[in-house]
Design a protein around this motif. Structure first.
Motif, PDB file in Angstrom:
ATOM      1  N   PHE A   9       2.550  -2.095 -14.537  1.00 11.14           N
ATOM      2  CA  PHE A   9       2.403  -3.941 -15.763  1.00 11.14           C
ATOM      3  C   PHE A   9       2.801  -3.112 -16.922  1.00 11.14           C
ATOM      4  CE2 PHE A   9      -1.737  -5.744 -14.071  1.00 11.14           C
ATOM      5  CZ  PHE A   9      -1.209  -6.862 -13.597  1.00 11.14           C
ATOM      6  N   VAL A  10       2.746  -2.299 -17.531  1.00 16.08           N
ATOM      7  CA  VAL A  10       3.741  -1.635 -18.450  1.00 16.08           C
ATOM      8  C   VAL A  10       5.257  -1.254 -18.597  1.00 16.08           C
ATOM      9  CG1 VAL A  10       4.550   0.711 -19.754  1.00 16.08           C
ATOM     10  CG2 VAL A  10       2.043   0.559 -18.612  1.00 16.08           C
ATOM     11  N   VAL A  11       5.921  -1.053 -17.553  1.00 17.87           N
ATOM     12  CA  VAL A  11       7.462  -1.828 -16.708  1.00 17.87           C
ATOM     13  C   VAL A  11       7.561  -2.973 -16.426  1.00 17.87           C
ATOM     14  CG1 VAL A  11       7.579   0.825 -16.289  1.00 17.87           C
ATOM     15  CG2 VAL A  11       7.451  -0.646 -14.627  1.00 17.87           C
ATOM     16  N   ASP A  12       6.378  -3.509 -16.314  1.00 13.49           N
ATOM     17  CA  ASP A  12       6.742  -5.223 -15.800  1.00 13.49           C
ATOM     18  C   ASP A  12       7.774  -4.899 -14.450  1.00 13.49           C
ATOM     19  OD1 ASP A  12       6.895  -7.867 -16.253  1.00 13.49           O
ATOM     20  OD2 ASP A  12       8.391  -8.372 -17.122  1.00 13.49           O
ATOM     21  N   HIS A  13       7.576  -4.156 -13.550  1.00 15.92           N
ATOM     22  CA  HIS A  13       8.045  -4.361 -11.921  1.00 15.92           C
ATOM     23  C   HIS A  13       7.990  -5.039 -11.526  1.00 15.92           C
ATOM     24  CE1 HIS A  13       9.095  -2.416  -8.495  1.00 15.92           C
ATOM     25  NE2 HIS A  13       8.387  -3.023  -8.038  1.00 15.92           N
ATOM     26  N   ASP A  14       8.916  -5.774 -11.260  1.00 15.51           N
ATOM     27  CA  ASP A  14       9.567  -7.188  -9.807  1.00 15.51           C
ATOM     28  C   ASP A  14       8.532  -6.269  -8.584  1.00 15.51           C
ATOM     29  OD1 ASP A  14       9.926  -9.015  -8.729  1.00 15.51           O
ATOM     30  OD2 ASP A  14      11.769  -9.460  -8.884  1.00 15.51           O
ATOM     31  N   ASN A  15       7.763  -6.847  -7.981  1.00 16.78           N
ATOM     32  CA  ASN A  15       7.060  -6.512  -6.895  1.00 16.78           C
ATOM     33  C   ASN A  15       7.599  -6.858  -5.190  1.00 16.78           C
ATOM     34  OD1 ASN A  15       4.351  -6.736  -8.435  1.00 16.78           O
ATOM     35  ND2 ASN A  15       4.499  -4.578  -6.804  1.00 16.78           N
ATOM     36  N   GLY A  16       8.612  -8.186  -5.541  1.00 20.72           N
ATOM     37  CA  GLY A  16       9.477  -8.894  -4.884  1.00 20.72           C
ATOM     38  C   GLY A  16       8.001  -9.893  -3.754  1.00 20.72           C
ATOM     39  N   LEU A  17       8.436 -10.208  -3.049  1.00 20.17           N
ATOM     40  CA  LEU A  17       7.697 -10.937  -2.043  1.00 20.17           C
ATOM     41  C   LEU A  17       6.532 -10.269  -1.380  1.00 20.17           C
ATOM     42  CD1 LEU A  17      10.097 -14.325  -0.429  1.00 20.17           C
ATOM     43  CD2 LEU A  17       8.288 -14.436  -2.362  1.00 20.17           C
ATOM     44  N   HIS A  18       7.222  -9.011  -0.714  1.00 20.73           N
ATOM     45  CA  HIS A  18       6.060  -8.110  -0.306  1.00 20.73           C
ATOM     46  C   HIS A  18       5.638  -7.481  -0.885  1.00 20.73           C
ATOM     47  CE1 HIS A  18       8.215  -9.333   3.485  1.00 20.73           C
ATOM     48  NE2 HIS A  18       9.820  -9.849   2.904  1.00 20.73           N
ATOM     49  N   CYS A  19       5.554  -7.718  -2.008  1.00 18.57           N
ATOM     50  CA  CYS A  19       4.275  -6.197  -2.756  1.00 18.57           C
ATOM     51  C   CYS A  19       5.159  -5.310  -2.921  1.00 18.57           C
ATOM     52  CB  CYS A  19       3.182  -6.794  -1.920  1.00 18.57           C
ATOM     53  SG  CYS A  19       2.135  -6.230  -3.776  1.00 18.57           S
ATOM     54  N   THR A  20       6.572  -5.137  -3.038  1.00 22.21           N
ATOM     55  CA  THR A  20       6.280  -3.337  -3.452  1.00 22.21           C
ATOM     56  C   THR A  20       6.174  -2.325  -4.440  1.00 22.21           C
ATOM     57  OG1 THR A  20       8.689  -4.610  -1.907  1.00 22.21           O
ATOM     58  CG2 THR A  20       8.542  -2.216  -2.962  1.00 22.21           C
ATOM     59  N   GLN A  21       5.999  -1.732  -3.998  1.00 20.89           N
ATOM     60  CA  GLN A  21       5.281  -1.032  -5.141  1.00 20.89           C
ATOM     61  C   GLN A  21       7.067  -0.148  -5.679  1.00 20.89           C
ATOM     62  OE1 GLN A  21       2.413  -1.178  -3.254  1.00 20.89           O
ATOM     63  NE2 GLN A  21       2.589  -3.072  -4.889  1.00 20.89           N
ATOM     64  N   LEU A  22       6.608   0.221  -7.296  1.00 23.08           N
ATOM     65  CA  LEU A  22       7.654   1.055  -8.036  1.00 23.08           C
ATOM     66  C   LEU A  22       7.547   2.106  -7.217  1.00 23.08           C
ATOM     67  CD1 LEU A  22       9.236   1.129  -9.682  1.00 23.08           C
ATOM     68  CD2 LEU A  22       7.915   1.312 -11.611  1.00 23.08           C
ATOM     69  N   TYR A  23       7.146   3.020  -7.194  1.00 20.15           N
ATOM     70  CA  TYR A  23       6.983   4.214  -7.030  1.00 20.15           C
ATOM     71  C   TYR A  23       7.925   4.969  -5.828  1.00 20.15           C
ATOM     72  CZ  TYR A  23       3.287   4.038  -3.534  1.00 20.15           C
ATOM     73  OH  TYR A  23       1.774   3.822  -3.470  1.00 20.15           O
ATOM     74  N   PHE A  24       7.851   3.815  -4.853  1.00 18.61           N
ATOM     75  CA  PHE A  24       8.702   3.888  -3.203  1.00 18.61           C
ATOM     76  C   PHE A  24       9.861   3.832  -4.036  1.00 18.61           C
ATOM     77  CE2 PHE A  24       4.997   3.097  -1.154  1.00 18.61           C
ATOM     78  CZ  PHE A  24       4.657   3.400  -0.174  1.00 18.61           C
ATOM     79  N   PHE A  25      10.220   3.648  -5.223  1.00 24.37           N
ATOM     80  CA  PHE A  25      11.765   3.007  -5.479  1.00 24.37           C
ATOM     81  C   PHE A  25      12.442   5.114  -5.500  1.00 24.37           C
ATOM     82  CE2 PHE A  25      10.779  -0.867  -5.305  1.00 24.37           C
ATOM     83  CZ  PHE A  25      11.915  -1.548  -4.468  1.00 24.37           C
ATOM     84  N   SER A  26      11.626   6.125  -6.284  1.00 27.12           N
ATOM     85  CA  SER A  26      12.578   7.176  -6.162  1.00 27.12           C
ATOM     86  C   SER A  26      11.532   7.988  -5.424  1.00 27.12           C
ATOM     87  CB  SER A  26      11.962   7.575  -7.396  1.00 27.12           C
ATOM     88  OG  SER A  26      11.612   9.043  -8.091  1.00 27.12           O
ATOM     89  N   PRO A  27      12.564   9.349  -4.920  1.00 23.48           N
ATOM     90  CA  PRO A  27      12.140  10.245  -3.017  1.00 23.48           C
ATOM     91  C   PRO A  27      10.542  11.040  -4.081  1.00 23.48           C
ATOM     92  CG  PRO A  27      14.786   9.680  -3.724  1.00 23.48           C
ATOM     93  CD  PRO A  27      14.293   8.641  -5.154  1.00 23.48           C
ATOM     94  N   LEU A  28      10.984  11.257  -5.868  1.00 23.62           N
ATOM     95  CA  LEU A  28       9.870  12.913  -6.618  1.00 23.62           C
ATOM     96  C   LEU A  28       8.037  11.558  -6.207  1.00 23.62           C
ATOM     97  CD1 LEU A  28       9.186  14.894  -7.244  1.00 23.62           C
ATOM     98  CD2 LEU A  28       9.889  14.001  -9.445  1.00 23.62           C
ATOM     99  N   THR A  29       8.980  10.319  -6.270  1.00 22.20           N
ATOM    100  CA  THR A  29       7.330   9.513  -7.100  1.00 22.20           C
ATOM    101  C   THR A  29       6.472   9.133  -5.694  1.00 22.20           C
ATOM    102  OG1 THR A  29       8.488   7.741  -7.501  1.00 22.20           O
ATOM    103  CG2 THR A  29       7.500   8.236  -9.387  1.00 22.20           C
ATOM    104  N   ASN A  30       7.973   9.081  -5.002  1.00 20.54           N
ATOM    105  CA  ASN A  30       6.638   8.605  -3.199  1.00 20.54           C
ATOM    106  C   ASN A  30       6.397   9.618  -2.843  1.00 20.54           C
ATOM    107  OD1 ASN A  30       6.446   6.721  -0.968  1.00 20.54           O
ATOM    108  ND2 ASN A  30       7.928   7.627  -0.405  1.00 20.54           N
ATOM    109  N   MET A  31       6.692  11.237  -2.723  1.00 24.01           N
ATOM    110  CA  MET A  31       6.731  12.142  -2.530  1.00 24.01           C
ATOM    111  C   MET A  31       4.721  12.466  -3.296  1.00 24.01           C
ATOM    112  SD  MET A  31       9.249  14.571  -1.426  1.00 24.01           S
ATOM    113  CE  MET A  31      10.635  14.849  -3.193  1.00 24.01           C
ATOM    114  N   ILE A  32       4.991  12.234  -4.405  1.00 26.56           N
ATOM    115  CA  ILE A  32       3.599  12.272  -5.196  1.00 26.56           C
ATOM    116  C   ILE A  32       2.690  11.601  -4.158  1.00 26.56           C
ATOM    117  CG2 ILE A  32       2.176  12.412  -7.089  1.00 26.56           C
ATOM    118  CD1 ILE A  32       5.040  12.743  -8.200  1.00 26.56           C
ATOM    119  N   GLN A  33       2.626  10.714  -3.368  1.00 23.64           N
ATOM    120  CA  GLN A  33       1.877   9.764  -3.374  1.00 23.64           C
ATOM    121  C   GLN A  33       1.710  10.352  -2.403  1.00 23.64           C
ATOM    122  OE1 GLN A  33       1.684   7.286  -0.869  1.00 23.64           O
ATOM    123  NE2 GLN A  33       3.622   7.367  -0.125  1.00 23.64           N
TER     124      GLN A  33
END
Length: 404
Positions: free
Chosen positions: A184-208
């Protein structure tokens, strides 16, 4: 020109696989066709059958488990309060998977992007809370094994409720912040498949991945290995104690026999019947005294054992709790490790996954992680005869006959 087309195709494939990875780890859709990113394919009943049946079994199994705990009061023990909390979390996981079923059918996320942000944060928080709850059960078992007296004395319904609230607080706080607030803070566009923001960075994806699986697994492994070692030492100590008690009893008998023989030999030189009678009386007295001493020792040991047993949980209770925990941990590892490893490898090097893993295999591994919520109720039935018997009675057609 051909090079540009090739690069564009590769980027397109990678983006589509990112969507698939998100759909699995983000608990949305795992069967979306990567060749149809805009959801234009007609709805298919075939794609709906497997997830619908699988997730319906999760809901049904956990409803039956809650029913058993509700019907049978004897199941509502301190240890089972943790199991009840885990059952509630698994039931909510099954209910929340309705979005996955709908997504599999219509080939796109069924709700708005704002709903995607909120629902995903809450849902992943509940899933993570279920995993954290297993860690909490391990920690409680660890205290029960290493500090049995204080653990038993401090057990109460209030303590169980407070401890069981921790997975909810930790899971929901982390994931609502990591998904809902951030997007919500960065106003992320989730697209038609509800894609989360953290998946677009290897580091944040590894954190999850670490928060959802690897960190809970590491804590569980350490705690359960310590529990196993302690139980083995305790069993070995008890066996040695029994062997020592038997040896002491044999030595005491031999010593009494030797003393009796000396007494007989000291009086045998007179050849007097009265001396023999007197010696016999002494033997009787010594045997009687030895028997009384042995009885007294046995009574003391029994009193110590009884007084200790009132301050620690029974062996049967500990055995059931430990076996239940073992089955839950095994279910957690078997169901979560495939997709977690796939997600971790893809975060490091996507090309190790994209060309090798088919969409069908990815779908199987992605759905497998939900099997954890289905195997947990089976674990309760396998480890607790009373739970198993209660479930059987709930579905039994035989009703107790009324007296005439």
């Amino acid at each position: 020109m051909m090079a540009d087309i090739s690069n564009s195709t590769q980027t397109y494939s990678t983006d589509m696989f990112w969507t698939d990875i998100q759909n699995a780890s983000g608990y949305m859709n795992v069967t979306a066709n990567s060749l149809d990113p805009f959801g234009t394919t007609a709805p298919s009943l075939k794609s709906l059958i497997f997830p619908a049946v699988f997730f319906a079994l999760i809901v049904l199994a956990n409803i039956i488990s809650l029913g058993a705990f509700l019907v049978e009061k004897r199941l509502r023990t301190y240890n089972n309060y943790f199991i009840i909390n885990l059952t509630i979390l698994d039931l909510l996981v099954g209910i929340g998977l309705g979005a996955v079923v709908e997504h599999s059918y219509i080939k796109r996320y069924p709700f708005s992007q704002n709903a995607c942000k909120v629902i995903t944060g809450i849902f992943q928080g509940i899933v993570n809370a279920s995993n954290i709850n297993v860690v909490v059960i391990c920690a409680d078992r660890h205290q029960a094994v290493y500090d049995p007296i204080n653990h038993y004395i401090s057990r109460s319904k209030r303590k169980a409720i407070i401890i069981n609230s921790l997975p909810w607080v930790i899971g929901l706080s982390f994931w609502i912040g990591y998904v809902t607030v951030w997007e919500f803070v960065v106003d992320h566009d989730n697209g038609l498949h509800c894609t989360q923001l953290y998946f677009f960075s290897p580091l944040t994806n590894m954190i999850q991945s670490a928060a959802m699986f690897f960190l809970p697994l590491a804590i569980m492994a350490v705690l359960y290995v310590r529990i196993f070692i302690k139980i083995r030492k305790t069993v070995g100590r008890r066996n040695n104690k029994k062997s020592t008690n038997l040896t002491d009893l044999n030595l005491s008998t031999v010593k009494d026999t030797e003393m009796t023989g000396v007494s007989v030999s000291s009086t045998s030189h007179t050849g007097s019947f009265s001396d023999i009678t007197e010696t016999g009386s002494r033997d009787d007295i010594m045997v009687s005294s030895s028997s009384r001493n042995e009885t007294k020792i046995e009574n003391i040991d029994q009193e110590i054992s009884t007084s200790t047993s009132h301050r620690v949980e029974s062996t049967a209770e500990m055995t059931k709790a430990t076996l239940t925990l073992l089955l839950i941990v095994i279910a957690f590892v078997l169901t979560w490790i495939p997709i977690s490893v796939i997600n971790l490898i893809y975060s490091i090097e996507p090309q190790l996954i994209v060309p090798l893993l088919s969409n069908g295999a990815f779908t199987v591994f992605s759905n497998l992680q939900y099997g954890n919520s289905l195997l947990n109720p089976i674990s309760y039935a396998m480890s607790q005869p009373l739970f198993r018997g209660t479930v059987i009675k709930m579905f039994s057609c035989n009703r107790p006959s009324r007296a005439n």
